[in-house]
Design an enzyme around this catalytic site. Structure first.
Site, PDB file in Angstrom:
ATOM      1  N   ASP A  16       0.821  -1.127   0.165  1.00  0.00           N
ATOM      2  CA  ASP A  16      -0.091   0.065   0.013  1.00  0.00           C
ATOM      3  C   ASP A  16       0.908   1.410   0.217  1.00  0.00           C
ATOM      4  O   ASP A  16       0.682   2.158  -0.461  1.00  0.00           O
ATOM      5  CB  ASP A  16      -0.875   0.193   1.277  1.00  0.00           C
ATOM      6  N   HIS A 209      -5.937   6.609   7.140  1.00  0.00           N
ATOM      7  CA  HIS A 209      -4.943   7.444   6.355  1.00  0.00           C
ATOM      8  C   HIS A 209      -5.035   8.892   7.286  1.00  0.00           C
ATOM      9  O   HIS A 209      -5.987   9.171   7.800  1.00  0.00           O
ATOM     10  CB  HIS A 209      -5.515   7.627   4.813  1.00  0.00           C
ATOM     11  N   CYS A 240      -4.320   5.780  -2.201  1.00  0.00           N
ATOM     12  CA  CYS A 240      -4.985   4.967  -3.038  1.00  0.00           C
ATOM     13  C   CYS A 240      -4.977   5.613  -4.629  1.00  0.00           C
ATOM     14  O   CYS A 240      -5.404   6.822  -4.649  1.00  0.00           O
ATOM     15  CB  CYS A 240      -6.292   4.820  -2.611  1.00  0.00           C
ATOM     16  N   ASN A 249      -0.825   6.409   4.463  1.00  0.00           N
ATOM     17  CA  ASN A 249      -1.178   5.583   5.800  1.00  0.00           C
ATOM     18  C   ASN A 249      -0.743   6.234   6.972  1.00  0.00           C
ATOM     19  O   ASN A 249       0.414   6.919   6.948  1.00  0.00           O
ATOM     20  CB  ASN A 249      -0.792   4.104   5.770  1.00  0.00           C
TER      21      ASN A 249
END
Length: 303
Positions: A16, A209, A240, A249
Protein backbone atom coordinates in the site's frame (compact mmCIF):
# COMPACT_ATOMS: atom_id res chain seq x y z
CA UNK A 1 -13.27 1.37 28.47
CA UNK A 2 -9.93 -0.36 28.91
CA UNK A 3 -6.91 -0.15 26.63
CA UNK A 4 -5.56 -3.44 25.25
CA UNK A 5 -2.31 -4.78 26.68
CA UNK A 6 -0.81 -5.48 23.27
CA UNK A 7 -1.41 -4.54 19.65
CA UNK A 8 -0.57 -6.28 16.36
CA UNK A 9 0.55 -4.03 13.53
CA UNK A 10 -0.09 -5.04 9.93
CA UNK A 11 2.75 -3.43 7.96
CA UNK A 12 1.35 -2.57 4.53
CA UNK A 13 4.17 -0.32 3.34
CA UNK A 14 5.68 -2.65 0.71
CA UNK A 15 2.28 -2.89 -0.99
CA UNK A 16 0.00 0.00 0.00
CA UNK A 17 2.91 2.32 0.68
CA UNK A 18 4.39 1.93 -2.81
CA UNK A 19 1.35 1.55 -5.04
CA UNK A 20 0.70 5.29 -5.28
CA UNK A 21 4.34 6.32 -5.76
CA UNK A 22 5.50 7.39 -9.22
CA UNK A 23 8.87 5.69 -9.04
CA UNK A 24 9.56 1.96 -9.19
CA UNK A 25 11.62 0.64 -6.29
CA UNK A 26 14.00 -2.14 -7.46
CA UNK A 27 13.16 -5.61 -6.23
CA UNK A 28 16.42 -6.02 -4.32
CA UNK A 29 15.76 -2.82 -2.38
CA UNK A 30 12.25 -3.99 -1.55
CA UNK A 31 13.68 -7.27 -0.25
CA UNK A 32 16.20 -5.45 1.95
CA UNK A 33 13.45 -3.17 3.28
CA UNK A 34 11.21 -6.12 4.10
CA UNK A 35 14.08 -7.83 5.94
CA UNK A 36 14.67 -4.66 7.98
CA UNK A 37 10.98 -4.43 8.84
CA UNK A 38 11.02 -8.02 10.06
CA UNK A 39 14.21 -7.40 12.05
CA UNK A 40 12.44 -4.54 13.83
CA UNK A 41 9.93 -7.02 15.24
CA UNK A 42 7.01 -6.60 12.86
CA UNK A 43 5.32 -9.97 12.46
CA UNK A 44 3.05 -9.18 9.50
CA UNK A 45 4.17 -7.81 6.15
CA UNK A 46 1.89 -7.25 3.17
CA UNK A 47 4.54 -7.89 0.56
CA UNK A 48 2.83 -6.93 -2.70
CA UNK A 49 -0.23 -7.37 -4.89
CA UNK A 50 -0.76 -9.63 -7.88
CA UNK A 51 -2.28 -7.04 -10.15
CA UNK A 52 -1.82 -6.31 -13.83
CA UNK A 53 1.49 -4.45 -14.32
CA UNK A 54 -0.21 -1.80 -16.45
CA UNK A 55 -2.60 -1.04 -13.58
CA UNK A 56 0.05 -0.56 -10.89
CA UNK A 57 3.57 -0.68 -12.41
CA UNK A 58 5.17 -0.16 -8.98
CA UNK A 59 4.06 -3.69 -8.01
CA UNK A 60 4.88 -5.38 -11.32
CA UNK A 61 7.65 -7.47 -9.72
CA UNK A 62 5.37 -9.27 -7.25
CA UNK A 63 6.15 -12.77 -8.59
CA UNK A 64 9.89 -12.19 -8.43
CA UNK A 65 9.62 -10.52 -5.02
CA UNK A 66 7.83 -13.46 -3.42
CA UNK A 67 10.23 -15.93 -5.04
CA UNK A 68 13.22 -14.17 -3.47
CA UNK A 69 11.81 -13.58 0.03
CA UNK A 70 14.00 -14.63 2.91
CA UNK A 71 11.10 -15.83 5.03
CA UNK A 72 11.44 -15.82 8.79
CA UNK A 73 9.51 -18.21 10.99
CA UNK A 74 6.67 -16.56 12.86
CA UNK A 75 6.21 -13.80 10.28
CA UNK A 76 3.19 -13.65 7.96
CA UNK A 77 4.03 -12.64 4.37
CA UNK A 78 0.73 -11.64 2.80
CA UNK A 79 -0.41 -10.84 -0.74
CA UNK A 80 -3.31 -8.72 -1.96
CA UNK A 81 -5.25 -10.11 -4.92
CA UNK A 82 -7.90 -8.37 -7.05
CA UNK A 83 -9.40 -11.43 -8.74
CA UNK A 84 -9.13 -15.14 -9.52
CA UNK A 85 -6.10 -14.65 -11.74
CA UNK A 86 -4.29 -12.88 -8.93
CA UNK A 87 -5.34 -15.61 -6.52
CA UNK A 88 -3.71 -18.30 -8.66
CA UNK A 89 -0.49 -16.28 -8.70
CA UNK A 90 -0.63 -15.89 -4.89
CA UNK A 91 -1.03 -19.66 -4.49
CA UNK A 92 1.89 -20.29 -6.82
CA UNK A 93 4.00 -17.80 -4.87
CA UNK A 94 3.02 -19.52 -1.59
CA UNK A 95 1.84 -16.33 0.12
CA UNK A 96 1.06 -17.05 3.76
CA UNK A 97 -2.16 -15.06 3.76
CA UNK A 98 -4.41 -13.88 0.94
CA UNK A 99 -6.03 -10.45 1.13
CA UNK A 100 -9.01 -9.16 -0.81
CA UNK A 101 -10.57 -5.74 -1.19
CA UNK A 102 -13.96 -4.21 -1.83
CA UNK A 103 -15.28 -0.70 -1.40
CA UNK A 104 -18.36 0.38 0.55
CA UNK A 105 -18.88 2.94 -2.23
CA UNK A 106 -20.27 1.70 -5.54
CA UNK A 107 -18.48 4.40 -7.53
CA UNK A 108 -15.13 3.83 -5.85
CA UNK A 109 -15.46 0.09 -6.31
CA UNK A 110 -16.10 0.53 -10.03
CA UNK A 111 -13.02 2.71 -10.39
CA UNK A 112 -10.84 0.53 -8.15
CA UNK A 113 -11.93 -2.90 -9.39
CA UNK A 114 -13.87 -2.25 -12.59
CA UNK A 115 -16.79 -4.12 -11.02
CA UNK A 116 -19.82 -3.39 -8.88
CA UNK A 117 -19.98 -4.31 -5.19
CA UNK A 118 -22.25 -7.32 -5.72
CA UNK A 119 -19.90 -8.87 -8.26
CA UNK A 120 -16.87 -8.18 -6.04
CA UNK A 121 -18.49 -9.73 -2.98
CA UNK A 122 -19.49 -12.85 -4.90
CA UNK A 123 -15.95 -13.21 -6.25
CA UNK A 124 -14.46 -12.78 -2.77
CA UNK A 125 -16.78 -15.46 -1.38
CA UNK A 126 -15.59 -17.88 -4.04
CA UNK A 127 -11.92 -17.02 -3.45
CA UNK A 128 -12.24 -17.46 0.32
CA UNK A 129 -13.58 -20.96 -0.32
CA UNK A 130 -10.54 -21.73 -2.49
CA UNK A 131 -8.21 -20.32 0.17
CA UNK A 132 -9.69 -22.64 2.77
CA UNK A 133 -9.04 -25.57 0.45
CA UNK A 134 -5.40 -24.42 0.22
CA UNK A 135 -5.27 -23.89 4.00
CA UNK A 136 -4.58 -20.16 3.65
CA UNK A 137 -5.84 -17.55 6.07
CA UNK A 138 -7.73 -14.64 4.56
CA UNK A 139 -8.22 -10.95 5.14
CA UNK A 140 -10.60 -8.51 3.48
CA UNK A 141 -10.33 -4.76 3.21
CA UNK A 142 -13.50 -2.71 3.12
CA UNK A 143 -12.46 0.74 1.90
CA UNK A 144 -14.15 4.17 1.97
CA UNK A 145 -15.87 3.19 5.22
CA UNK A 146 -16.10 6.75 6.52
CA UNK A 147 -16.41 8.65 3.28
CA UNK A 148 -15.92 8.44 -0.49
CA UNK A 149 -14.28 11.02 -2.80
CA UNK A 150 -17.11 10.45 -5.30
CA UNK A 151 -20.21 9.72 -3.19
CA UNK A 152 -19.50 11.54 0.06
CA UNK A 153 -20.90 9.99 3.25
CA UNK A 154 -21.23 6.21 3.45
CA UNK A 155 -24.09 4.39 5.15
CA UNK A 156 -22.76 2.49 8.18
CA UNK A 157 -25.55 -0.08 7.82
CA UNK A 158 -24.19 -0.97 4.37
CA UNK A 159 -20.65 -1.41 5.73
CA UNK A 160 -21.78 -3.67 8.58
CA UNK A 161 -23.94 -5.70 6.22
CA UNK A 162 -20.90 -6.30 4.00
CA UNK A 163 -18.80 -7.23 7.04
CA UNK A 164 -21.37 -9.77 8.18
CA UNK A 165 -21.44 -11.33 4.71
CA UNK A 166 -17.65 -11.67 4.76
CA UNK A 167 -17.68 -13.26 8.21
CA UNK A 168 -20.41 -15.68 7.13
CA UNK A 169 -18.28 -16.90 4.23
CA UNK A 170 -15.32 -17.50 6.54
CA UNK A 171 -12.96 -14.54 6.28
CA UNK A 172 -10.48 -14.48 9.16
CA UNK A 173 -10.11 -10.71 9.52
CA UNK A 174 -11.64 -7.53 8.12
CA UNK A 175 -9.77 -4.26 7.83
CA UNK A 176 -12.02 -1.19 7.83
CA UNK A 177 -10.41 1.61 5.84
CA UNK A 178 -10.68 5.36 6.10
CA UNK A 179 -9.38 5.63 2.55
CA UNK A 180 -9.41 9.42 2.24
CA UNK A 181 -8.61 10.11 5.90
CA UNK A 182 -11.82 12.00 6.49
CA UNK A 183 -13.01 10.23 9.65
CA UNK A 184 -13.28 11.94 13.03
CA UNK A 185 -13.05 10.32 16.47
CA UNK A 186 -16.79 10.85 16.86
CA UNK A 187 -17.46 8.94 13.63
CA UNK A 188 -15.12 6.14 14.67
CA UNK A 189 -16.82 5.96 18.06
CA UNK A 190 -20.29 5.70 16.51
CA UNK A 191 -19.14 3.18 13.93
CA UNK A 192 -17.42 0.86 16.40
CA UNK A 193 -20.35 0.98 18.80
CA UNK A 194 -22.55 -0.42 16.02
CA UNK A 195 -19.95 -2.73 14.47
CA UNK A 196 -19.04 -4.50 17.72
CA UNK A 197 -22.67 -5.50 18.18
CA UNK A 198 -22.26 -7.65 15.06
CA UNK A 199 -18.57 -8.51 14.60
CA UNK A 200 -16.13 -9.94 17.15
CA UNK A 201 -13.29 -7.60 18.14
CA UNK A 202 -10.70 -10.25 17.25
CA UNK A 203 -11.84 -10.12 13.61
CA UNK A 204 -11.50 -6.35 13.29
CA UNK A 205 -8.57 -4.23 12.13
CA UNK A 206 -8.62 -0.49 11.47
CA UNK A 207 -6.86 1.19 8.56
CA UNK A 208 -6.46 4.96 8.88
CA UNK A 209 -5.03 7.46 6.43
CA UNK A 210 -3.68 10.72 7.80
CA UNK A 211 -4.90 13.11 5.11
CA UNK A 212 -6.30 15.61 7.62
CA UNK A 213 -4.02 14.75 10.53
CA UNK A 214 -6.68 12.81 12.44
CA UNK A 215 -5.37 9.26 12.10
CA UNK A 216 -3.78 9.06 15.56
CA UNK A 217 -6.89 10.46 17.26
CA UNK A 218 -8.99 7.91 15.40
CA UNK A 219 -6.59 5.14 16.35
CA UNK A 220 -6.75 6.09 20.03
CA UNK A 221 -10.55 6.07 19.85
CA UNK A 222 -10.34 2.55 18.43
CA UNK A 223 -8.04 1.46 21.25
CA UNK A 224 -10.69 2.52 23.75
CA UNK A 225 -13.00 -0.05 22.15
CA UNK A 226 -10.40 -2.77 22.58
CA UNK A 227 -9.28 -2.89 18.96
CA UNK A 228 -5.92 -4.68 18.84
CA UNK A 229 -5.07 -4.72 15.12
CA UNK A 230 -4.07 -1.77 12.99
CA UNK A 231 -2.67 -1.33 9.50
CA UNK A 232 0.27 1.02 9.12
CA UNK A 233 3.02 1.98 6.71
CA UNK A 234 6.63 2.83 7.45
CA UNK A 235 7.25 6.55 7.11
CA UNK A 236 3.56 7.18 6.39
CA UNK A 237 3.97 6.05 2.78
CA UNK A 238 0.94 5.30 0.69
CA UNK A 239 -2.39 6.30 -0.73
CA UNK A 240 -5.03 5.01 -3.10
CA UNK A 241 -4.50 5.53 -6.85
CA UNK A 242 -8.29 5.64 -7.31
CA UNK A 243 -9.11 8.04 -4.47
CA UNK A 244 -8.12 11.62 -5.33
CA UNK A 245 -6.64 13.43 -2.34
CA UNK A 246 -5.88 10.28 -0.34
CA UNK A 247 -2.50 10.79 1.27
CA UNK A 248 -0.41 8.30 3.18
CA UNK A 249 -1.29 5.70 5.75
CA UNK A 250 -0.72 6.41 9.39
CA UNK A 251 3.00 5.87 10.02
CA UNK A 252 4.12 2.68 11.73
CA UNK A 253 6.68 4.53 13.87
CA UNK A 254 4.10 7.08 15.05
CA UNK A 255 1.79 4.29 16.20
CA UNK A 256 4.63 2.43 17.92
CA UNK A 257 5.67 5.60 19.74
CA UNK A 258 2.14 6.25 21.02
CA UNK A 259 1.50 2.65 22.03
CA UNK A 260 4.75 2.33 23.93
CA UNK A 261 4.05 5.56 25.81
CA UNK A 262 0.66 4.12 26.74
CA UNK A 263 2.30 0.96 28.04
CA UNK A 264 0.93 -1.16 25.20
CA UNK A 265 3.23 -3.86 23.83
CA UNK A 266 3.92 -4.12 20.08
CA UNK A 267 6.99 -6.35 19.91
CA UNK A 268 8.66 -3.70 17.76
CA UNK A 269 12.08 -2.18 18.41
CA UNK A 270 11.72 1.52 17.58
CA UNK A 271 15.40 2.05 16.74
CA UNK A 272 15.42 -0.84 14.27
CA UNK A 273 12.16 0.48 12.83
CA UNK A 274 13.85 3.84 12.36
CA UNK A 275 16.60 2.09 10.42
CA UNK A 276 13.99 0.51 8.12
CA UNK A 277 12.33 3.89 7.57
CA UNK A 278 15.66 5.52 6.82
CA UNK A 279 16.53 2.80 4.35
CA UNK A 280 13.38 3.08 2.22
CA UNK A 281 13.31 6.89 2.36
CA UNK A 282 16.90 7.06 1.07
CA UNK A 283 16.15 4.42 -1.58
CA UNK A 284 13.23 6.52 -2.81
CA UNK A 285 14.93 9.89 -2.23
CA UNK A 286 12.01 11.22 -0.21
CA UNK A 287 11.38 12.53 3.27
CA UNK A 288 8.92 10.50 5.37
CA UNK A 289 5.86 12.40 6.59
CA UNK A 290 5.80 10.65 9.96
CA UNK A 291 6.06 12.88 13.02
CA UNK A 292 8.54 10.59 14.75
CA UNK A 293 10.91 10.61 11.80
CA UNK A 294 11.33 14.37 12.27
CA UNK A 295 11.96 13.86 15.98
CA UNK A 296 14.46 11.08 15.31
CA UNK A 297 16.41 13.08 12.76
CA UNK A 298 16.30 16.18 14.92
CA UNK A 299 17.36 14.72 18.27
CA UNK A 300 18.81 11.35 17.23
CA UNK A 301 16.81 9.84 20.07
CA UNK A 302 13.59 7.83 19.95
CA UNK A 303 10.61 8.70 22.10
Amino acid sequence: MKLPQSVILREVGPRDGLQNEKQFVPTEKKLEWIDLLVESGLSYIEVSSFVRPDWIPQLSDSVDLFAKLNKKEGVTYAALVPNKRGLISAFEANADEINFFVSASETHNLKNKNANIEHSMNEIRSMITECKQHKKTTRAYISTVFGCPYEGNINTVQVIKMANQLVECGVDEISFGDTIGIATPYQVNEFLEDLLKEISVDQIAMHFHDTYGRAMANLYTSLLFGIERFDSSTGGLGGCPYAPGASGNVATEDIVSLLHRLGISTGVDDKKLHHATNYISEAMNLTPVSKLFSVWNGSKESI
